[in-house]
Enzyme design. Structure first.
Site, PDB file in Angstrom:
ATOM      1  CE  LYS A   1     -34.769 -59.651  66.330  1.00 50.18           C
ATOM      2  NZ  LYS A   1     -36.177 -59.323  66.509  1.00 50.18           N
ATOM      3  NE  ARG A   2     -38.012 -67.764  63.009  1.00 51.62           N
ATOM      4  CZ  ARG A   2     -38.373 -67.300  61.811  1.00 51.62           C
ATOM      5  NH1 ARG A   2     -37.783 -67.752  60.721  1.00 51.62           N
ATOM      6  NH2 ARG A   2     -39.317 -66.398  61.706  1.00 51.62           N
TER       7      ARG A   2
ATOM      8  CE  LYS B   1     -41.302 -62.253  74.713  1.00 50.22           C
ATOM      9  NZ  LYS B   1     -40.851 -63.441  73.968  1.00 50.22           N
TER      10      LYS B   1
ATOM     11  CE  LYS C   1     -37.056 -63.477  62.731  1.00 51.57           C
ATOM     12  NZ  LYS C   1     -38.112 -62.607  63.298  1.00 51.57           N
TER      13      LYS C   1
ATOM     14  CB  THR D   1     -43.308 -61.083  71.014  1.00 58.93           C
ATOM     15  OG1 THR D   1     -42.544 -62.255  70.752  1.00 58.93           O
ATOM     16  CG2 THR D   1     -44.679 -61.193  70.361  1.00 58.93           C
TER      17      THR D   1
ATOM     18  CG  HIS E   1     -48.213 -65.652  63.027  1.00 57.85           C
ATOM     19  ND1 HIS E   1     -47.997 -64.848  64.131  1.00 57.85           N
ATOM     20  CD2 HIS E   1     -49.210 -66.497  63.374  1.00 57.85           C
ATOM     21  CE1 HIS E   1     -48.811 -65.208  65.109  1.00 57.85           C
ATOM     22  NE2 HIS E   1     -49.564 -66.194  64.677  1.00 57.85           N
TER      23      HIS E   1
END
Length: 852
Positions: A570-571, A682, A576, A678, A379
């Protein structure tokens, strides 16, 4: 909730009333109401005049669970009778989300129960809001596991999920002066009506101690592990329903207990602390999700957790195998075991120990069984995220496993030498033991060697794995590597969380799409239909109004539902790039300050996500966002054209209303760093447009929805690599870009920190001097793309609406059902097993006869 209405129904439907249907299985409205009231009375021990909202939730949960048990027991009977090959999902995280609504959807009983509660004077949604979400995961890894369990049950795939029943899950997030504050997540404080404790299937797990070698009576060398302590693992089972099928698979989570909860000898000696010390130490293993591992004690506890749950799970699988009368050699025919990242990778050494030591199997046969049984999902592309354990720590906790890993490594490195010759650098890279700057056990290397399949989670990710972090293993085992792009379940992420849109889709293309997501492509026929587009627009606005009210309730901030909802949830992590988003907000703010009459697209910037407790830079990014919001939201010059909201305590519950309300999805990670994502799926599935880089699954989403319906910016992964190889100097971008310089200087000046120039200095210094994730290099491309986004949204709403519909219509590939089918065909080799519900009377008769 109207207690008086419930009291009236309680009297009319009292347990003494004549019953037409069985209360535990009947589905008429009257039976459902009666069953609910019976559970309120007999399980909760409450009458309506004193019942709380929590009591109503518990009573309803037990009423729904009653209607699941028939599916669950019938499924277990069928699997045992047919010796069904079973897909086992080993994961340290299962972020399942609230169960009640999802179970009602999958049973096909949501509307019926909603009506039953309404006739009792209660509101189903208000009852659902009482559920404490089991926070047994940190983010995408645990949510992916949950989606796959849902899909396996829906596709009628025999499966078992194994993990840890953390007493305290991922922390509850609050803010103090804009800084993240962690609070204990007490998800079990009211009890968990969905689980069943199974103490009769408890297992014992050894930890610490030493090993003793000896020769048995047949002259074979054997090893006995003498542990320092033994922990008891208790399984707690939760049924996982498929969508409108009879299958109900099992999620089995392990709780750690002491074999003896109280030491009477210590108590009688006056050692009152020592009398319960063993219990406290043992139970610590399953206390909390991801203890802070900055210190040795945290690392030790985390390794104990990982070993505890895989040992419990493997022992349980062997028990199941033998209970069906199957020989141990058939373990890989009965079970296929997926390692969800490296957290459960120690299972490879543990299965070898169980086979070789406990069951006295020859090494070569045990290794053949082990390799056939395991498959490994990677991952991450971050080298530092590839789990490794200090060898002294690993050896002190798992001395026998270290010996086994040494032997696996010896045999494996001989194989490497045969293939590549005396290449010492390659051997050092591929060894299961790292020996540069200390000695470590490399769990990703162990997973690669001990598995028959290795997969990434997006096409780009898998290719980059082959080219970078797992390149050596790809060159040795090219046949092991496959791609399995992630997916999400449309049952939770559309049918449950976006019911208005789901109903509209049902009306136009039928009701098969939740299990055949590619049928969404039929929506393209309506993309130019004015009536359909108008309904689509109204649903989006209704979702935005709902989220607007929720934001005000949670944060006190009033936002304009007619503004663009620009969302990044998100985290929180540097790669990110929430900090890049913040730079854009400040850019717009500076433009408005310089020209208050400037025409811009009104935007509401919505953030949510948690930073790991020990991750300072991520916490500082949160502080920057909240600080910018404090200024922007109060500045009269902005006049509601910009709002910044950070929704606290991001979890499944809080995310469900966000995806349907989003206009723009921020997927802006540095190309080459996000494995898949993911959340991006969504968002698009719910009609949000994406601004993103060519990273992770963004690449495939853009291919599916069309380049013209995706806002692309930034460097590619190859360009990022080339820039760094050429000697990236981020400060040059700062010096050469006046707008970027103005933004960074404004932060540095203390404008967003009450004049304190030190608060954000570490973040600014990191950007100017290192900028590992190329924020400054991608800044201008991002700003230009955002300017284009704003113009399209403001000036061409009809085109925006068209793109929104096409995004949803072309997301069929990204169902977790598709991903699970691919796993079943190419890795697991598991076939569906249809479940016929056993007649209740026959099941009872079997129980009475002792057949079950």
């Amino acid at each position: 909730m109207q207690a008086r209405d419930v009291e009236t129904s309680f009297a009319r439907n009292s347990p003494l009333s004549v019953q037409v249907e069985d209360d535990r299985t009947g589905l008429s409205l009257e039976t459902l109401k009666r069953a609910f009231l019976d559970n309120l009375f007999y399980v909760q021990g409450k009458s309506p005049d004193i019942a709380t909202a929590k009591d109503y939730y518990m009573a309803l949960a037990y009423t729904v669970r009653d209607r699941m048990l028939h599916h669950w027991l019938s499924t277990g009977q069928t699997y045992r009778r047919t010796h069904a090959r079973t897909a086992v999902y080993l994961s340290a995280e299962f972020l399942m989300g609230p169960y009640l609504g999802n179970n009602l959807i999958n049973l096909g009983l949501y509307d019926l129960f909603e009506q039953a509660m309404e006739e009792l004077g209660l509101n189903l949604k208000e009852i659902m809001d009482q559920e404490q979400e089991p926070g047994l995961g940190n983010g995408g890894l645990g949510r992916l596991a949950a989606c796959y369990l849902d899909s396996m049950a829906t596709l009628e795939i025999p499966s078992l999920g194994y993990g840890i029943r953390y007493e305290f899950g991922i922390f509850e997030q609050a803010f103090h002066d804009g800084w993240q504050v962690e609070k204990t997540d007490q998800w079990l404080r009211w009890g968990n009506p969905w689980e069943v404790r199974r103490p009769e299937w408890a297992v014992h797990v050894k930890i610490g101690g030493h090993t003793e070698g000896y020769t048995d009576h047949q002259g074979r060398y054997q090893v006995n592990w003498v542990p320092d302590k033994v922990v008891r693992g208790i399984p707690y089972d939760t049924p996982i329903l498929g969508y409108q099928v009879n299958t109900a698979n099992t999620l089995r989570l392990w709780r750690a207990e002491s074999p003896e909860s109280f030491d009477f000898d210590a108590f009688n000696r006056g050692d009152y602390y020592g009398a319960v010390n063993s219990k406290i130490i043992s139970e610590n293993i399953s206390k909390v999700l991801y203890p802070n591992d900055d210190k040795l004690e945290g690392k030790q506890l985390r390794l104990e957790q990982e070993f505890f749950f895989v040992s419990c799970s493997l022992q349980d699988m062997i028990r199941l195998l033998m209970s069906e009368g199957l020989p141990l050699e058939q373990f890989p025919e009965k079970f296929t075991v997926q390692l969800n990242d490296t957290h459960p990778a120690v299972a490879i050494a543990e299965l070898m120990r169980l086979l070789v030591d406990d069951h006295e199997m020859a090494w070569d046969l045990a290794w053949e069984i082990t390799q056939k049984s395991f498959a490994y999902t990677n991952h991450t592309l971050l080298p530092e995220a590839l789990e490794r354990w200090p060898m002294y720590l690993f050896g002190s906790l798992l001395p026998r496993h270290l010996e086994i890993i040494f032997e696996i490594n010896r045999i494996f490195l001989d194989q490497v030498r045969l293939k590549f010759g005396p290449d010492n650098e390659r051997i050092a890279r591929m060894s299961l033991i790292e020996e540069t700057g200390g000695r470590y056990v490399r769990m990703a290397n162990l997973a690669c060697v001990g598995s028959h399949a290795i997969n990434g989670v997006a096409e780009l990710h898998t290719e980059l794995l082959k080219e970078t972090v797992l390149k050596d293993f790809y060159e040795l085992f090219p046949e092991k590597f496959v791609n399995k792009t992630n997916g999400v379940t449309p049952r939770r992420w559309m049918v449950l969380s976006n019911p208005r849109l789901a109903k509209l889709i049902d009306q136009h293309i039928g009701t098969a799409w939740p299990t055949q997501l590619d049928q969404l492509s039929k929506l393209e026929a309506y993309v130019d239909d004015p009536a359909f587009r108008n309904e689509w627009r109204e649903i989006k606005q209704a979702n935005k109004r709902f989220l607007t009210a929720r934001i005000e309730r949670l944060t006190g901030i009033k936002v304009n539902p007619d503004s663009m909802f620009d969302v990044q949830i998100k985290r929180i992590h540097e790669y990110k790039r929430q900090q890049l988003n913040a730079l854009h907000i400040i850019t717009l703010y500076r433009r408005l300050k310089q020209n208050p009459d400037l025409e811009i697209t009104p935007r509401t910037f919505i953030f949510a996500g948690k930073a790991a407790p020990g991750y300072f830079m991520a916490k500082l990014i949160i502080k920057l966002i909240t600080a910018v919001g404090d200024i922007v939201n109060r500045d009269p010059v902005v006049r509601d054209r910009l709002k910044v909201v950070f929704i606290p305590n991001y979890n499944v519950t809080n995310s469900q209303p966000i995806y349907p309300a989003s206009d723009l999805s921020e997927q802006i990670s540095t190309a080459g760093f996000e494995a898949s994502g993911t959340g991006n799926m969504k968002f698009a599935l719910n009609g949000s447009l994406t601004i993103g880089t060519l990273d992770g699954a963004n690449v495939e989403i853009r291919e599916e929805v069309g380049a013209e319906n995706f806002f692309l910016f930034g460097m590619t992964a190859d360009e990022v690599t080339a820039l760094k190889a050429s000697g990236y100097q981020p400060w040059q971008y700062y010096e050469e870009n006046a707008e970027l310089k103005g933004v960074i200087d404004l932060i540095s000046s203390g404008f967003f920190s009450g004049g304190d120039t030190e608060t954000f200095k570490p973040l600014i210094d990191n950007l100017l001097q290192q900028d590992r994730f190329t924020v400054l290099a991608d800044y201008q491309s991002y700003i230009d793309c955002q300017d284009h986004v704003g113009k399209v949204y403001q000036q061409d709403q009809e085109n925006w609406l068209r793109m929104s519909i096409l995004n949803a219509a072309r997301m069929g590939k990204f169902s977790s059902d598709r991903a699970v089918r691919e796993y079943c065909k190419e890795i697991w080799h598991v076939d569906p097993v249809s479940i016929e519900l056993q007649e209740y009377s026959k099941m009872v008769a079997h129980i009475q006869e002792g057949a079950i």
